[in-house]
Design an enzyme around this catalytic site. Structure first.
Site, PDB file in Angstrom:
ATOM      1  N   ASP A 289     -47.490 -63.823  43.575  1.00  0.00           N
ATOM      2  CA  ASP A 289     -46.074 -64.133  43.754  1.00  0.00           C
ATOM      3  C   ASP A 289     -45.273 -63.633  42.542  1.00  0.00           C
ATOM      4  OD1 ASP A 289     -43.846 -65.447  44.897  1.00  0.00           O
ATOM      5  OD2 ASP A 289     -44.222 -67.268  43.731  1.00  0.00           O
TER       6      ASP A 289
ATOM      7  N   GLU B  70     -39.011 -56.394  46.766  1.00  0.00           N
ATOM      8  CA  GLU B  70     -37.841 -57.299  46.751  1.00  0.00           C
ATOM      9  C   GLU B  70     -36.593 -56.553  46.290  1.00  0.00           C
ATOM     10  OE1 GLU B  70     -38.525 -61.169  45.033  1.00  0.00           O
ATOM     11  OE2 GLU B  70     -36.458 -61.286  44.275  1.00  0.00           O
TER      12      GLU B  70
ATOM     13  N   HIS C 145     -34.149 -70.112  44.248  1.00  0.00           N
ATOM     14  CA  HIS C 145     -35.347 -70.756  43.708  1.00  0.00           C
ATOM     15  C   HIS C 145     -34.969 -72.118  43.151  1.00  0.00           C
ATOM     16  CE1 HIS C 145     -37.253 -66.585  43.355  1.00  0.00           C
ATOM     17  NE2 HIS C 145     -38.059 -67.290  44.113  1.00  0.00           N
ATOM     18  N   GLY C 146     -35.657 -73.158  43.601  1.00  0.00           N
ATOM     19  CA  GLY C 146     -35.329 -74.524  43.191  1.00  0.00           C
ATOM     20  C   GLY C 146     -34.628 -75.241  44.337  1.00  0.00           C
TER      21      GLY C 146
ATOM     22  N   GLY D 253     -37.701 -69.085  47.883  1.00  0.00           N
ATOM     23  CA  GLY D 253     -36.818 -70.182  47.487  1.00  0.00           C
ATOM     24  C   GLY D 253     -36.450 -71.107  48.631  1.00  0.00           C
TER      25      GLY D 253
ATOM     26  N   ASN E 240     -41.566 -69.035  51.460  1.00  0.00           N
ATOM     27  CA  ASN E 240     -42.142 -69.487  50.187  1.00  0.00           C
ATOM     28  C   ASN E 240     -41.644 -70.882  49.797  1.00  0.00           C
ATOM     29  OD1 ASN E 240     -43.134 -66.900  50.099  1.00  0.00           O
ATOM     30  ND2 ASN E 240     -42.459 -66.502  47.992  1.00  0.00           N
TER      31      ASN E 240
ATOM     32  N   THR F 224     -40.950 -75.697  44.811  1.00  0.00           N
ATOM     33  CA  THR F 224     -40.280 -76.835  44.162  1.00  0.00           C
ATOM     34  C   THR F 224     -40.461 -78.164  44.897  1.00  0.00           C
ATOM     35  OG1 THR F 224     -38.646 -75.319  43.272  1.00  0.00           O
ATOM     36  CG2 THR F 224     -38.040 -77.628  43.272  1.00  0.00           C
TER      37      THR F 224
HETATM   38  P1  13P Z   1     -38.840 -72.766  45.765  1.00  0.00           P
HETATM   39  O1  13P Z   1     -39.374 -73.276  44.479  1.00  0.00           O
HETATM   40  O2  13P Z   1     -37.355 -72.814  45.853  1.00  0.00           O
HETATM   41  O3  13P Z   1     -39.512 -73.413  46.935  1.00  0.00           O
HETATM   42  O4  13P Z   1     -39.226 -71.200  45.829  1.00  0.00           O
HETATM   43  C1  13P Z   1     -40.567 -70.826  45.845  1.00  0.00           C
HETATM   44  C2  13P Z   1     -40.700 -69.343  45.809  1.00  0.00           C
HETATM   45  O5  13P Z   1     -39.847 -68.600  46.221  1.00  0.00           O
HETATM   46  C3  13P Z   1     -41.932 -68.789  45.232  1.00  0.00           C
HETATM   47  O6  13P Z   1     -41.886 -67.399  45.197  1.00  0.00           O
HETATM   48  O1  G3H Z   2     -40.632 -68.557  42.510  1.00  0.00           O
HETATM   49  C1  G3H Z   2     -41.420 -68.874  41.634  1.00  0.00           C
HETATM   50  C2  G3H Z   2     -42.411 -69.954  41.843  1.00  0.00           C
HETATM   51  O2  G3H Z   2     -41.802 -71.193  42.046  1.00  0.00           O
HETATM   52  C3  G3H Z   2     -43.401 -69.992  40.719  1.00  0.00           C
HETATM   53  O3  G3H Z   2     -42.823 -70.505  39.571  1.00  0.00           O
HETATM   54  O4  G3H Z   2     -43.352 -69.042  37.612  1.00  0.00           O
HETATM   55  O5  G3H Z   2     -43.019 -71.513  37.342  1.00  0.00           O
HETATM   56  O6  G3H Z   2     -45.076 -70.621  38.443  1.00  0.00           O
HETATM   57  P1  G3H Z   2     -43.596 -70.409  38.144  1.00  0.00           P
HETATM   58 ZN    ZN Z   3     -39.894 -66.650  44.939  1.00  0.00          ZN
END
Ligand code: 13P
Ligand code: G3H
Ligand code: ZN
Length: 289
Positions: free
Chosen positions: A83, A135, A185-186, A214, A235, A238
């Protein structure tokens, strides 16, 4: 059972559903994801980020996922994916370690540099029968939002341009495509509204399985609409982390004398499993094995 990602994604494309890609960095979260997949009879992608690899080491996390997929998944297909790989080195190391899919994330780079890095990574992966995700566009998260709050950036400036997406996909030969359409993300509940009209245009021009990053905090109805418009990988990280931390805090608070790590962690693992199972139902992958 450990499988190549293409097996589960091609079936999801034909069936009109999406596969969850869930992040892990350790034994417990990997168990939670696989137990959820077994309970839901759902194929699953387990993904590790560069920081997860730094935390656990590539060899250890690869072996944990491979061993659990082989011995504890009750025949459920599990694919292993990198990822947000930011460099060719990350990609090549994961390919060598046995991943069937890598994400090369050049989205911070200027368009041409993103194409060059992605092309190089795709060529390396394809020679070794590994799928590659590219991406384009800026997926916002905490940092990006601060820029927006300061009015340095408009949310829509970050979104993926459908015409450029088509050019990118054609030039790089990626197998799956991650885009920015309002996903962040988050957890930003209420703020993560998907631009479905833009997704429709991207889907019309890029004939590849699309990836929604995200997805924590994105309303389930919106995710279901996105799946109808070509998203086949979703994906999640969080929401699993939040469930884990909340359960762990509660357990520690409830019994301040317990010192058995396994007893302390069990409710947190179960809370993560519940999140993963709920998402599998939303994505439509439940019962597909
Ligand atoms: P979230 O943390 O928002 O679920 O996103 C996860 C993600 O995109 C990992 O690549
Ligand atoms: O999108 C990223 C993932 O949530 C992974 O996050 O780099 O803190 O492991 P991380
Ligand atoms: Zn991601």
């Amino acid at each position: 059972m450990l499988v190549h990602i293409k097996e589960i994604i091609m079936r999801a494309q034909r069936g009109g559903y999406a596969i969850g890609a869930f992040n892990t960095q350790d034994l417990e979260i990997t168990l939670a994801i696989v137990q959820a997949a077994v309970a839901q009879r759902s194929p699953v992608i387990i993904q590790v980020s560069e920081s997860a690899i730094k935390y656990a080491s590539l060899k250890a996390i690869t072996h944990i996922v491979q061993t659990i997929a082989k011995n504890q998944a009750d025949g459920i297909p599990v694919a292993l994916h990198l990822d947000h790989g930011k460099s060719f080195l990350s990609v090549s190391e994961c390919v060598k370690a046995g991943f069937s899919s890598i994400h090369i994330d050049g989205s911070d780079l200027p368009f041409d540099e993103n194409i060059n890095l992605t092309k190089e990574s795709v060529a390396y992966a394809h020679k070794r029968n590994v799928w590659a995700q590219g991406e384009l566009g800026t997926i916002l998260g905490k940092e990006g939002l601060i820029k927006i709050e300061k009015r340095e950036l408009e949310i829509k400036d970050c979104f993926t341009d459908p015409a450029l997406a088509a050019k990118f996909a054609q030039a790089t030969k990626v197998d799956t495509f991650a885009m920015s359409i309002g996903n962040m993300h988050g957890m930003f509940v209420g703020l993560e509204q998907l631009d479905l009209a833009r997704l429709k245009k991207i889907h019309a021009k890029v004939k590849l399985p699309l990836v929604l990053h995200g997805a924590s905090g994105v309303e389930h109805g919106e995710i279901k609409k996105a799946i109808k418009l070509g998203v086949h990988i979703v994906n999640i990280d969080t929401e699993m982390r939040q469930a884990w931390a909340t359960a762990l805090r509660r357990t520690l608070q409830a019994d301040k004398k317990e010192i058995d790590l396994r007893k302390i962690l069990a409710p947190a693992t179960a809370a993560v499993q519940a999140v993963v199972e709920e998402k599998m139902k939303v994505f439509g992958s439940s019962g597909k094995v």
